[in-house]
Design a protein around this motif. Structure first.
Motif, mmCIF file in Angstrom:
data_model
loop_
_atom_site.group_PDB
_atom_site.id
_atom_site.type_symbol
_atom_site.label_atom_id
_atom_site.label_comp_id
_atom_site.label_asym_id
_atom_site.label_seq_id
_atom_site.Cartn_x
_atom_site.Cartn_y
_atom_site.Cartn_z
ATOM 1 N N ARG A 152 0.341 -1.141 -0.190
ATOM 2 C CA ARG A 152 0.283 0.052 -0.330
ATOM 3 C C ARG A 152 0.622 1.203 -0.169
ATOM 4 O O ARG A 152 0.249 2.064 -0.464
ATOM 5 N N ARG A 153 2.000 1.595 1.181
ATOM 6 C CA ARG A 153 2.570 2.609 1.150
ATOM 7 C C ARG A 153 3.426 2.881 -0.595
ATOM 8 O O ARG A 153 3.809 4.150 -1.076
ATOM 9 N N VAL A 154 4.167 1.558 -1.063
ATOM 10 C CA VAL A 154 4.685 2.071 -2.391
ATOM 11 C C VAL A 154 3.234 2.350 -3.491
ATOM 12 O O VAL A 154 4.028 3.492 -4.228
ATOM 13 N N ALA A 155 2.486 1.869 -3.895
ATOM 14 C CA ALA A 155 1.534 2.265 -4.634
ATOM 15 C C ALA A 155 1.255 3.945 -3.942
ATOM 16 O O ALA A 155 0.629 5.126 -4.944
ATOM 17 N N GLU A 156 1.253 3.981 -2.505
ATOM 18 C CA GLU A 156 1.001 5.569 -2.409
ATOM 19 C C GLU A 156 2.157 6.696 -2.481
ATOM 20 O O GLU A 156 1.508 7.483 -3.257
ATOM 21 N N ILE A 157 2.995 6.247 -2.668
ATOM 22 C CA ILE A 157 3.868 7.233 -2.970
ATOM 23 C C ILE A 157 4.341 6.833 -4.773
ATOM 24 O O ILE A 157 4.377 8.421 -5.021
ATOM 25 N N TYR A 158 3.696 6.061 -5.491
ATOM 26 C CA TYR A 158 4.381 6.600 -6.978
ATOM 27 C C TYR A 158 2.943 6.753 -7.261
ATOM 28 O O TYR A 158 2.932 7.728 -8.480
ATOM 29 N N ALA A 160 0.930 9.548 -6.103
ATOM 30 C CA ALA A 160 1.340 10.714 -5.526
ATOM 31 C C ALA A 160 2.562 11.820 -7.037
ATOM 32 O O ALA A 160 2.593 12.084 -7.438
ATOM 33 N N LEU A 161 4.014 10.508 -6.487
ATOM 34 C CA LEU A 161 5.332 11.109 -7.588
ATOM 35 C C LEU A 161 4.792 11.095 -8.941
ATOM 36 O O LEU A 161 4.854 12.266 -9.535
ATOM 37 N N SER A 162 4.188 10.666 -9.468
ATOM 38 C CA SER A 162 3.600 10.153 -11.070
ATOM 39 C C SER A 162 2.171 11.302 -11.417
ATOM 40 O O SER A 162 2.532 11.776 -12.355
ATOM 41 N N GLN A 163 1.555 11.811 -10.137
ATOM 42 C CA GLN A 163 1.172 13.448 -10.669
ATOM 43 C C GLN A 163 1.693 14.662 -10.059
ATOM 44 O O GLN A 163 1.088 15.739 -9.874
ATOM 45 N N GLY A 164 2.877 14.452 -9.984
ATOM 46 C CA GLY A 164 3.681 15.641 -9.642
ATOM 47 C C GLY A 164 4.133 16.017 -8.384
ATOM 48 O O GLY A 164 4.991 17.204 -7.503
ATOM 49 N N LYS A 165 3.334 15.494 -6.725
ATOM 50 C CA LYS A 165 3.328 16.259 -5.683
ATOM 51 C C LYS A 165 3.681 15.167 -5.190
ATOM 52 O O LYS A 165 5.182 13.863 -5.583
ATOM 53 N N ALA A 166 4.201 15.541 -3.996
ATOM 54 C CA ALA A 166 5.158 15.110 -2.987
ATOM 55 C C ALA A 166 5.103 13.949 -2.241
ATOM 56 O O ALA A 166 3.297 13.714 -2.643
ATOM 57 N N ALA A 167 5.115 12.736 -1.725
ATOM 58 C CA ALA A 167 5.014 11.402 -1.360
ATOM 59 C C ALA A 167 3.781 12.189 -0.058
ATOM 60 O O ALA A 167 4.857 12.789 0.677
ATOM 61 N N PRO A 168 3.099 11.149 0.736
ATOM 62 C CA PRO A 168 2.616 11.312 2.070
ATOM 63 C C PRO A 168 3.195 10.854 3.327
ATOM 64 O O PRO A 168 4.302 10.034 2.437
ATOM 65 N N PRO A 169 3.092 11.886 3.805
ATOM 66 C CA PRO A 169 4.335 11.432 5.399
ATOM 67 C C PRO A 169 3.886 9.696 5.677
ATOM 68 O O PRO A 169 3.094 8.911 5.244
ATOM 69 N N CYS A 170 4.787 9.263 6.172
ATOM 70 C CA CYS A 170 5.146 7.621 6.181
ATOM 71 C C CYS A 170 4.071 7.208 7.352
ATOM 72 O O CYS A 170 3.846 8.219 8.232
ATOM 73 N N PRO A 171 3.196 6.171 7.101
ATOM 74 C CA PRO A 171 2.668 6.067 8.059
ATOM 75 C C PRO A 171 2.986 4.770 8.681
ATOM 76 O O PRO A 171 1.991 4.695 9.609
ATOM 77 N N PHE A 172 4.125 4.717 8.534
ATOM 78 C CA PHE A 172 4.830 3.621 9.755
ATOM 79 C C PHE A 172 4.945 3.612 11.130
ATOM 80 O O PHE A 172 5.965 4.889 11.538
ATOM 81 N N ASP A 173 4.667 2.932 12.432
ATOM 82 C CA ASP A 173 4.946 3.414 13.225
ATOM 83 C C ASP A 173 6.471 2.898 13.464
ATOM 84 O O ASP A 173 6.663 1.904 12.728
ATOM 85 N N ARG A 174 6.465 3.245 14.663
ATOM 86 C CA ARG A 174 8.600 2.894 15.196
ATOM 87 C C ARG A 174 8.262 1.290 15.502
ATOM 88 O O ARG A 174 7.487 0.545 16.788
ATOM 89 N N LEU A 175 8.958 -0.062 15.266
ATOM 90 C CA LEU A 175 8.717 -1.225 15.603
ATOM 91 C C LEU A 175 9.262 -1.203 17.307
ATOM 92 O O LEU A 175 8.822 -2.309 18.092
ATOM 93 N N GLN A 176 10.052 -0.371 17.455
ATOM 94 C CA GLN A 176 10.120 -0.580 18.926
ATOM 95 C C GLN A 176 8.850 -0.154 19.852
ATOM 96 O O GLN A 176 8.842 -1.338 21.294
ATOM 97 N N ALA A 177 7.828 0.060 19.714
ATOM 98 C CA ALA A 177 7.152 0.321 19.948
ATOM 99 C C ALA A 177 5.303 -1.221 20.150
ATOM 100 O O ALA A 177 5.402 -1.203 21.292
ATOM 101 N N VAL A 178 5.995 -1.672 18.827
ATOM 102 C CA VAL A 178 5.086 -2.848 19.008
ATOM 103 C C VAL A 178 6.161 -4.045 19.806
ATOM 104 O O VAL A 178 5.612 -5.096 20.270
#
Length: 401
Positions: A152-158, A160-178
């Protein structure tokens, strides 16, 4: 606690069994998972690779290294190089089969958890405007839900970039919390209560039934036969669920229990049900290895009506959910069902992620939901190649109202 170790973390309970299994079989690819996504249409290959590299840099689990002190440890290392393999198989006699053969060969590569990258990525061109995106990731780092987050993240970045926009902020939380959540659970009263619940529930459970009369040594190589259930069959499941006032997964589980009862004659069935293990957890936004398998015990008494079987199955499913965090590997040890083909459950999946299962000793019946069409149900049967030369999946449609 994980946050006291200054960047060196213990393994989660979900990771420990996989890590140990890999140490016992260092030259085995048995814990590799892989997914192939077919991309149809025009693709900007350089933009795809840029999107993929950004995702890899954001996903901590793909940058883990493992070692051992008094106990196994893990830590982040972003220094290991990696490349996206580009293959053009479009001129092969059978491009799809050639791609499948290449992916199977790659899947059989072993991974050293201390020195190697935990993943491999490939973009395979098989026809005009038709690609396979293949990724292999070691199971110690990822589960099916985690893989869906990466895709989902690769699709989201691609996009945005294909539309000339900046990629949305990273949605991932830190592994340490898990890892911190897992550490807290392992010393909690909740874990003690979950253990007591499972031991009481399975104290008198018989050996799990099998679709085969024999077992084989655990093997990473297996035979697979799959088929799509017709759309009308799923529509029928939904209609029956509505008539009974139940969720359609309850009807599907009851149908499978009825099928196994009919095929084996067993009346006390213990199925293995994968649980995402993320609701209400920091792991909901963390690609990682979190999922668990829990036993679902279903009684199919002689003469039981299908509506009654659905109700019992659904009630049982709701009863076990609060106890889903207690690890299946530990439960096997508690019940003294370890080694060889010993087990405390059969296996059944109704997840949205399909990978070839590992360490098969007996046939496995697997159900997956096939995205993006979430209404397609794919039943598959797997068997260890050492004991089988062919497979056949018969119709799974007991008489239902």
């Amino acid at each position: 606690m994980a946050n006291t170790l200054q960047g060196i973390w213990p393994l989660s309970a979900a990771q420990q069994g996989i890590w140990l299994g890999q140490q016992l079989h260092p030259h085995s690819p048995i814990y590799n998972t892989a997914e192939c996504l077919e991309i149809c249409g025009s693709l900007d290959v350089s933009l795809f690779e840029r999107s993929l590299r950004q995702m890899v840099a954001e996903a901590e689990t793909l940058n883990l290294r493992f070692g051992s002190q008094a106990e196994p440890i893990q830590y982040l290392d972003f220094s290991l190089p990696w490349s996206l393999q580009h293959l053009d198989l479009s001129t092969a006699v059978n491009p799809r089969q050639a791609a499948q053969d290449w992916m199977q060969q790659n899947l059989n590569q072993t991974v050293n958890l201390s020195t190697d990258r935990l993943f491999a990525q490939a973009l395979i061109h098989i026809a005009p405007e038709r690609y396979f995106w293949y990724q292999r990731i070691h199971h110690v780092a990822i589960d099916g839900y985690g893989t869906s987050l990466l895709v989902r993240r690769v699709a989201e970045i691609y996009t945005a970039l294909s539309q000339g926009k900046a990629a949305p902020p990273c949605p991932f939380d830190r592994l340490q919390a898990v890892l911190e959540e897992d550490s807290a659970y392992q010393t909690s009263e909740q874990r003690l209560g979950d253990r007591a619940y499972w031991l009481a529930s399975l104290a008198d459970a018989p050996e799990p039934i099998s679709l085969s009369s024999q077992t084989a040594p655990a093997s990473a190589d297996c035979l697979r036969h799959s088929d799509n259930l017709p759309a009308e069959m799923f529509n029928h499941l939904q209609r029956v669920a509505q008539q009974l006032g139940r969720a359609w997964p309850d009807v599907l589980l009851a149908t499978i229990a009825a099928y196994l009862h009919r095929a084996t004659g067993a009346t006390d069935l213990t199925l293995g049900l994968p649980m995402m293990g993320r609701l209400g957890s920091a792991a909901i936004r963390v690609p990682a290895m979190v999922m668990n398998i829990v036993p679902l015990r279903v009684m199919v008494s002689p003469g039981i009506s299908f509506s009654r079987l659905v109700a019992l199955t659904g009630d049982r499913l709701r009863d076990i959910r609060p106890h889903h965090r207690y690890r299946y590997e530990q439960l096997r040890r508690d019940l003294r069902r370890v080694g060889g083909a010993a087990d405390c459950l059969g296996r059944l999946s109704t997840s949205c992620h399909s990978t070839t299962p590992s360490a098969l000793a007996t046939p496995l019946l697997l159900f997956t939901m096939s995205p993006p069409d979430r209404w397609k149900i794919l039943p598959s049967i797997f068997a260890p190649r050492a004991k089988q030369s062919s497979l056949r999946l018969t119709a799974i449609q007991p008489a239902i109202p």
